[in-house]
Scaffold this motif. Structure first.
Motif, mmCIF file in Angstrom:
data_model
loop_
_atom_site.group_PDB
_atom_site.id
_atom_site.type_symbol
_atom_site.label_atom_id
_atom_site.label_comp_id
_atom_site.label_asym_id
_atom_site.label_seq_id
_atom_site.Cartn_x
_atom_site.Cartn_y
_atom_site.Cartn_z
ATOM 1 N N PHE A 67 0.838 -1.212 0.000
ATOM 2 C CA PHE A 67 0.000 0.000 0.000
ATOM 3 C C PHE A 67 0.869 1.255 0.000
ATOM 4 N N LEU A 68 1.924 1.242 0.759
ATOM 5 C CA LEU A 68 2.833 2.389 0.827
ATOM 6 C C LEU A 68 3.430 2.692 -0.540
ATOM 7 N N GLU A 78 -4.922 -1.069 -0.495
ATOM 8 C CA GLU A 78 -5.494 -0.571 0.763
ATOM 9 C C GLU A 78 -6.453 -1.601 1.343
ATOM 10 N N GLN A 79 -7.288 -2.192 0.496
ATOM 11 C CA GLN A 79 -8.230 -3.205 0.972
ATOM 12 C C GLN A 79 -7.495 -4.433 1.493
ATOM 13 N N GLU A 104 2.179 2.500 11.339
ATOM 14 C CA GLU A 104 1.364 3.691 11.607
ATOM 15 C C GLU A 104 2.157 4.971 11.341
ATOM 16 N N ILE A 105 3.405 4.996 11.781
ATOM 17 C CA ILE A 105 4.245 6.181 11.580
ATOM 18 C C ILE A 105 4.545 6.386 10.098
ATOM 19 N N ALA A 106 4.983 5.337 9.406
ATOM 20 C CA ALA A 106 5.358 5.470 7.995
ATOM 21 C C ALA A 106 4.159 5.833 7.118
ATOM 22 N N LEU A 107 3.029 5.124 7.291
ATOM 23 C CA LEU A 107 1.861 5.438 6.465
ATOM 24 C C LEU A 107 1.262 6.794 6.824
ATOM 25 N N GLY A 108 1.334 7.166 8.079
ATOM 26 C CA GLY A 108 0.874 8.495 8.469
ATOM 27 C C GLY A 108 1.700 9.582 7.803
ATOM 28 N N HIS A 109 2.996 9.366 7.762
ATOM 29 C CA HIS A 109 3.892 10.363 7.174
ATOM 30 C C HIS A 109 3.782 10.400 5.651
ATOM 31 N N LYS A 111 1.563 8.675 3.525
ATOM 32 C CA LYS A 111 0.249 8.554 2.890
ATOM 33 C C LYS A 111 -0.841 9.350 3.609
ATOM 34 N N LYS A 112 -0.499 9.963 4.750
ATOM 35 C CA LYS A 112 -1.509 10.659 5.569
ATOM 36 C C LYS A 112 -2.640 9.684 5.920
#
Length: 150
Positions: A67-68, A78-79, A104-109, A111-112
């Motif tokens: 997904f990243l 994503e699914q 959580e940190i990597a996708l938050g940064h 991919k928001k």
């Protein structure tokens, strides 16, 4: 200051692997080795996952990487990640690795993106897990084991 922290981190973990823990004056940058080391020093409660539960959540890291790296919002990555997280949500009360925090940190940064509210046990576990990581240095210090987490 941030550059100094990064340099310090890379001097400990040249490949940039997380988590990193210092146990008995030796830095370890592999979650499996960290778990094994802690398991050997503290046998109760066991950190070892029972064989029948070993595969639950085993594809979270690879699906989050998919997904990243995805450039197509409709390619199903994503699914696929949500499916893995949903299965893990049912398993959460027993066991999980530190890779969820990194996800959580990597996708938050990049991919928001964050774990959706439809997975409340997973979100709660991740908050508790972070809290435990922040307190682990104190716990090991109090137990007499020379250990710290970076």
């Amino acid at each position: 200051m941030t550059l100094l922290v990064l340099r310090r981190f890379l001097s400990i973990s040249p490949e940039g692997k997380v988590p990193v823990a210092k146990v008995d004056d030796k830095w370890i940058a592999d979650s499996d080795v960290i778990t094994q080391t802690v398991e050997e020093k503290f046998t109760d409660p066991s950190l070892v996952t029972p064989p029948e539960k070993a595969s639950v959540g085993s594809n979270i890291f690879s699906t989050y990487i998919g997904f990243l790296r995805s450039k197509d919002a409709n390619d199903g990555t994503e699914q696929a990640l949500l499916n893995e997280l949903s299965a893990f949500n049912d398993y959460i009360k027993e066991n999980v690795g530190p890779k969820l925090y990194h996800m959580e940190i990597a996708l938050g940064h990049y991919k928001k993106w964050s774990v959706p509210d439809s997975l409340p046990l997973l979100k709660t576990y991740m908050k508790v897990h972070l809290s435990l990581l922040n307190s682990i240095k104190l716990s090991f210090y109090e137990s007499g084991l020379n250990c710290s987490v970076l």
